[in-house]
Enzyme design. Structure first.
Site, PDB file in Angstrom:
ATOM      1  N   TYR A 136      13.096 146.466  -2.816  1.00 17.21           N
ATOM      2  CA  TYR A 136      13.950 146.391  -4.007  1.00 17.21           C
ATOM      3  C   TYR A 136      15.197 145.539  -3.794  1.00 17.21           C
ATOM      4  O   TYR A 136      15.855 145.146  -4.756  1.00 17.21           O
ATOM      5  CB  TYR A 136      14.347 147.807  -4.456  1.00 17.21           C
ATOM      6  N   ASP A 169      -1.038 157.101   1.366  1.00 16.64           N
ATOM      7  CA  ASP A 169      -2.349 157.055   0.691  1.00 16.64           C
ATOM      8  C   ASP A 169      -2.964 158.460   0.661  1.00 16.64           C
ATOM      9  O   ASP A 169      -3.431 158.927  -0.376  1.00 16.64           O
ATOM     10  CB  ASP A 169      -3.289 156.017   1.327  1.00 16.64           C
TER      11      ASP A 169
HETATM   12  C1  IPM Z   1      11.698 153.537 -12.108  1.00 18.44           C
HETATM   13  C2  IPM Z   1      11.306 152.164 -12.599  1.00 18.44           C
HETATM   14  C3  IPM Z   1      12.140 151.085 -11.930  1.00 18.44           C
HETATM   15  C4  IPM Z   1      11.837 151.135 -10.449  1.00 18.44           C
HETATM   16  C5  IPM Z   1      11.928 149.663 -12.466  1.00 18.44           C
HETATM   17  C6  IPM Z   1      12.105 149.581 -13.942  1.00 18.44           C
HETATM   18  C7  IPM Z   1      12.838 148.688 -11.781  1.00 18.44           C
HETATM   19  O1  IPM Z   1       9.944 151.961 -12.440  1.00 18.44           O
HETATM   20  O2  IPM Z   1      12.880 153.899 -12.213  1.00 18.44           O
HETATM   21  O3  IPM Z   1      10.835 154.276 -11.646  1.00 18.44           O
HETATM   22  O4  IPM Z   1      10.869 150.522  -9.971  1.00 18.44           O
HETATM   23  O5  IPM Z   1      12.584 151.795  -9.740  1.00 18.44           O
END
Ligand code: IPM
Ligand code: NAD
Ligand code: MN
Length: 347
Positions: free
Chosen positions: A134, A218
């Site tokens: 992320y 998994d």
């Molecule tokens: C969540 C969402 C977000 C994530 C996206 C929208 C960036 O899927 O909050 O679960 O991946 O964290």
């Protein structure tokens, strides 16, 4: 008592429906809170290019006790830049490192699995919220050629892992839970997984009263469907936490039911339903508001408003049992009516 100040960001799609619906329920509970709404969303971005104003995060941290967010994501913004800057921006820049996603089945009828009862689905996923892929570090090389290469870096710091693992053990103690399970893919992602394994084992020794264990992610997916009652607290990284909480949401009756908090203890934290903006559902008054309402109740818990949150949780349970809900969980009410029913029972 001074009113708690809450910044409200409905965002996009069904966020603009479920958030106002949930606010009505909070108001009905009489919780001493005041709301300030911000229009940060795809609409705003398309209008004037603003995702979040330059001082936005500092302002949220300074002027508010909590943030209540709907969802961000709109097909008119294919780059998803506004979601990245607002949602991930908040998680990263406000250092909201613990993404806490409770998984609780309220009524047997909501679970797609045979014979699974409410007492069989009651666990919490603690998702690391500031690292992993992320971070969005990486690049493309030789783009558009047959030799094109893309890399996406997976960040894992000792400090980041330690604090989320510790958070999971502390949450277990606080909620009277007995087990913490760490999930990773350390058989393949050996460097990152190796660090998670070492840190988890070190922290676990400091919590002899809590049973600790490990499962590859998994296998965890398989067990979650075959026998969800074995889980108590699951701690995992950002990416796996995202994926397994959509799966876990299905055990509770779908994404419309799932709540979450993005928390840094002691700091203004952000609360949002697990679901997204669901563009095909937007503007139709059909989205389930319970995920957002349960999220509001998590926020009240964070703010120490326990009496109000208990009344809200009780009213949600009653709505589910009496099928005074939207159609995704077997009722026939619209978003507004469903929230209105809960509001009436909170009062
Ligand atoms: C969540 C969402 C977000 C994530 C996206 C929208 C960036 O899927 O909050 O679960 O991946 O964290
Ligand atoms: P989504 O969660 O928006 O919807 C997936 C499906 O889940 C829907 O089609 C619907 O069947 C069901 N669903 C979701 N919320 C519901 C509700 N309240 N009531 C009833 N059913 C519900 O996921 P998606 O379609 O993959 O993503 C749509 C957009 O939302 C994308 O732009 C995505 O990036 C974004 N997103 C944002 C967040 C967030 O802001 N926190 C979270 C997830 C996805
Ligand atoms: Mn997700």
């Amino acid at each position: 008592m001074a009113k708690k100040r809450i910044a409200v960001i409905p965002g996009d799609g069904i966020g603009k429906e479920v958030i106002p619906a949930a606010l009505k329920v909070v108001e009905a509970s009489g919780a001493p809170v005041e709301f300030t709404t911000f229009d940060w969303s795809a609409d705003r971005y398309l209008k004037d290019g603003t995702t979040i104003p330059p001082d936005g995060f500092a302002m949220l941290a300074r002027d508010f006790d909590a943030i209540f967010l709907g969802a961000l994501g709109d097909p008119r913004v294919p780059s998803n830049i506004h979601a990245k800057e607002i949602l991930l921006g908040m998680r990263f820049k406000m250092d909201l490192y613990a993404n806490v996603r409770p998984v609780k089945l309220l009524d047997e009828s909501l679970c797609p699995l045979k014979g699974v009862k409410p007492e069989h689905v009651d666990f919490v996923v603690v998702r690391e919220n500031t690292e992993g892929p992320y971070v969005d570090a990486g690049g493309v090389f030789k783009q558009g050629t047959p030799d094109e290469i893309a890399t996406q870096e997976d960040f894992n710091t000792r400090k980041g892992i330690e604090r989320i693992v510790r958070y999971a053990f502390e949450l277990a103690r606080k909620q009277g839970r007995k087990k913490v399970l760490m999930s990773d893919k350390s058989n393949v992602m050996t460097y990152a997984g190796g660090l998670w394994q070492r840190v988890f084992k070190e922290v676990a020794t400091q919590y002899p009263d809590i049973q600790s264990s490990h499962m590859y992610v998994d296998a965890l997916c398989m067990h979650m469907v075959r026998d969800p009652k074995q889980f108590d607290v699951i701690v995992t990284n950002n990416m796996f936490g995202d994926i397994i909480t959509d799966l876990a949401a299905a055990l509770q009756g779908g994404l419309g039911m799932a709540a979450s908090g993005n928390i840094h203890p002691g700091k203004p934290s952000m609360f949002e339903p697990v679901h997204g903006s669901a563009p095909p559902f937007a503007g139709k008054d059909i989205a389930n508001p319970i995920g957002a309402i349960a999220t509001a109740s998590m926020m009240l818990e964070y703010l120490g408003l326990t009496r109000e949150l208990q009344r809200i949780n009780q009213a949600i349970l009653e709505a589910v049992k009496q099928k005074k809900t939207t159609s995704d969980i077997g009722g026939s009410l619209g978003t507004r009516e469903a929230a209105e029913w809960i509001s009436q029972h909170v009062k």
